[in-house]
Design an enzyme around this catalytic site. Structure first.
Site, PDB file in Angstrom:
ATOM      1  N   ARG A  76      46.581  41.450  42.509  1.00 27.69           N
ATOM      2  CA  ARG A  76      45.501  40.543  42.099  1.00 27.69           C
ATOM      3  C   ARG A  76      45.524  39.240  42.892  1.00 27.69           C
ATOM      4  O   ARG A  76      44.469  38.674  43.182  1.00 27.69           O
ATOM      5  CB  ARG A  76      45.579  40.271  40.606  1.00 27.69           C
TER       6      ARG A  76
ATOM      7  N   ASN B  61      39.292  42.400  38.084  1.00 26.47           N
ATOM      8  CA  ASN B  61      40.680  42.157  38.508  1.00 26.47           C
ATOM      9  C   ASN B  61      41.396  43.400  39.034  1.00 26.47           C
ATOM     10  O   ASN B  61      42.601  43.486  39.033  1.00 26.47           O
ATOM     11  CB  ASN B  61      41.477  41.452  37.416  1.00 26.47           C
TER      12      ASN B  61
ATOM     13  N   HIS C 129      44.481  48.048  36.193  1.00 28.65           N
ATOM     14  CA  HIS C 129      45.084  47.961  34.861  1.00 28.65           C
ATOM     15  C   HIS C 129      46.487  48.544  34.951  1.00 28.65           C
ATOM     16  O   HIS C 129      46.703  49.549  35.627  1.00 28.65           O
ATOM     17  CB  HIS C 129      44.280  48.773  33.840  1.00 28.65           C
TER      18      HIS C 129
ATOM     19  N   LYS D  66      40.536  50.101  38.860  1.00 26.95           N
ATOM     20  CA  LYS D  66      39.230  49.955  38.219  1.00 26.95           C
ATOM     21  C   LYS D  66      38.102  50.149  39.238  1.00 26.95           C
ATOM     22  O   LYS D  66      38.355  50.174  40.452  1.00 26.95           O
ATOM     23  CB  LYS D  66      39.145  48.580  37.561  1.00 26.95           C
TER      24      LYS D  66
ATOM     25  N   ARG E 167      53.931  45.710  36.533  1.00 31.51           N
ATOM     26  CA  ARG E 167      53.202  44.508  36.110  1.00 31.51           C
ATOM     27  C   ARG E 167      53.436  43.350  37.094  1.00 31.51           C
ATOM     28  O   ARG E 167      52.513  42.595  37.390  1.00 31.51           O
ATOM     29  CB  ARG E 167      53.623  44.090  34.707  1.00 31.51           C
TER      30      ARG E 167
ATOM     31  N   PHE F 196      34.743  40.107  24.168  1.00 26.45           N
ATOM     32  CA  PHE F 196      34.675  40.689  25.510  1.00 26.45           C
ATOM     33  C   PHE F 196      34.800  42.211  25.521  1.00 26.45           C
ATOM     34  O   PHE F 196      34.738  42.831  26.586  1.00 26.45           O
ATOM     35  CB  PHE F 196      35.738  40.061  26.426  1.00 26.45           C
TER      36      PHE F 196
ATOM     37  N   THR G   8      46.798  38.460  34.817  1.00 22.51           N
ATOM     38  CA  THR G   8      45.476  38.992  34.461  1.00 22.51           C
ATOM     39  C   THR G   8      44.363  38.256  35.199  1.00 22.51           C
ATOM     40  O   THR G   8      43.440  38.876  35.720  1.00 22.51           O
ATOM     41  CB  THR G   8      45.251  38.901  32.940  1.00 22.51           C
TER      42      THR G   8
END
EC number: 2.7.4.6
Length: 149
Positions: free
Chosen positions: A102, A112, A115, A9, A85, A57, A91
């Site tokens: 993260r 964070n 994705h 991101k 993952r 959101f 998350t």
């Protein structure tokens, strides 16, 4: 072989974490088959986050992912969706284990860093949304035989 979609991101790109993130997946033995740096259009962002359209959101997700460059990637390997993952972490970065992306680099749930597709079916949808088939390389690294039986 299974494929997954990952996107670094804007916060991860701005913080210079792209190389570190790619290195973690390469070190695990996964194969990078698609990679591009892009500014995400509002249309693509709304399609990508479509399942959250009615949630409060949603507009914040769209605004953030379109706020700067994103590095979109497709990775291939045995069990890559679940493994990716685990490498990413929870998350909410504050709940992520040390050693995850993260957990090591994130602080705020709204920033964070990365994705990752949450299921094989989601990965297929996201890959086709973000990449044309001709943008994906069909190749096998020579070390594949050293990773898989």
């Amino acid at each position: 072989m299974e494929r997954t979609f990952l996107a670094v991101k804007p916060d991860g790109v701005q913080r210079g974490l792209v190389g570190e993130i790619i290195s973690r997946y390469e070190a695990k033995g996964f194969t990078l088959v698609g990679l591009k740096l892009m500014v995400v259009s509002r249309e693509l962002a709304e399609q990508h986050y479509g399942e959250h359209k009615e949630k409060p959101f949603f507009s914040g997700l769209v605004d953030f992912i379109t706020s700067g460059p994103v590095v979109a990637m497709v990775w291939e390997g045995k069990g890559v969706v679940a493994a990716a993952r685990k490498i990413i972490g929870a998350t909410n970065p504050l709940g992520s284990e040390p050693g995850t992306i993260r957990g090591d680099f994130g602080i705020d749930i709204g920033r964070n860093i990365i994705h990752g597709s949450d299921a094989v079916e989601t990965a297929q949808r996201e890959i086709s949304l973000w990449f044309k088939s001709e943008e994906l390389a069909d190749w096998s690294p020579t070390l594949t035989s050293w990773i898989y039986e």
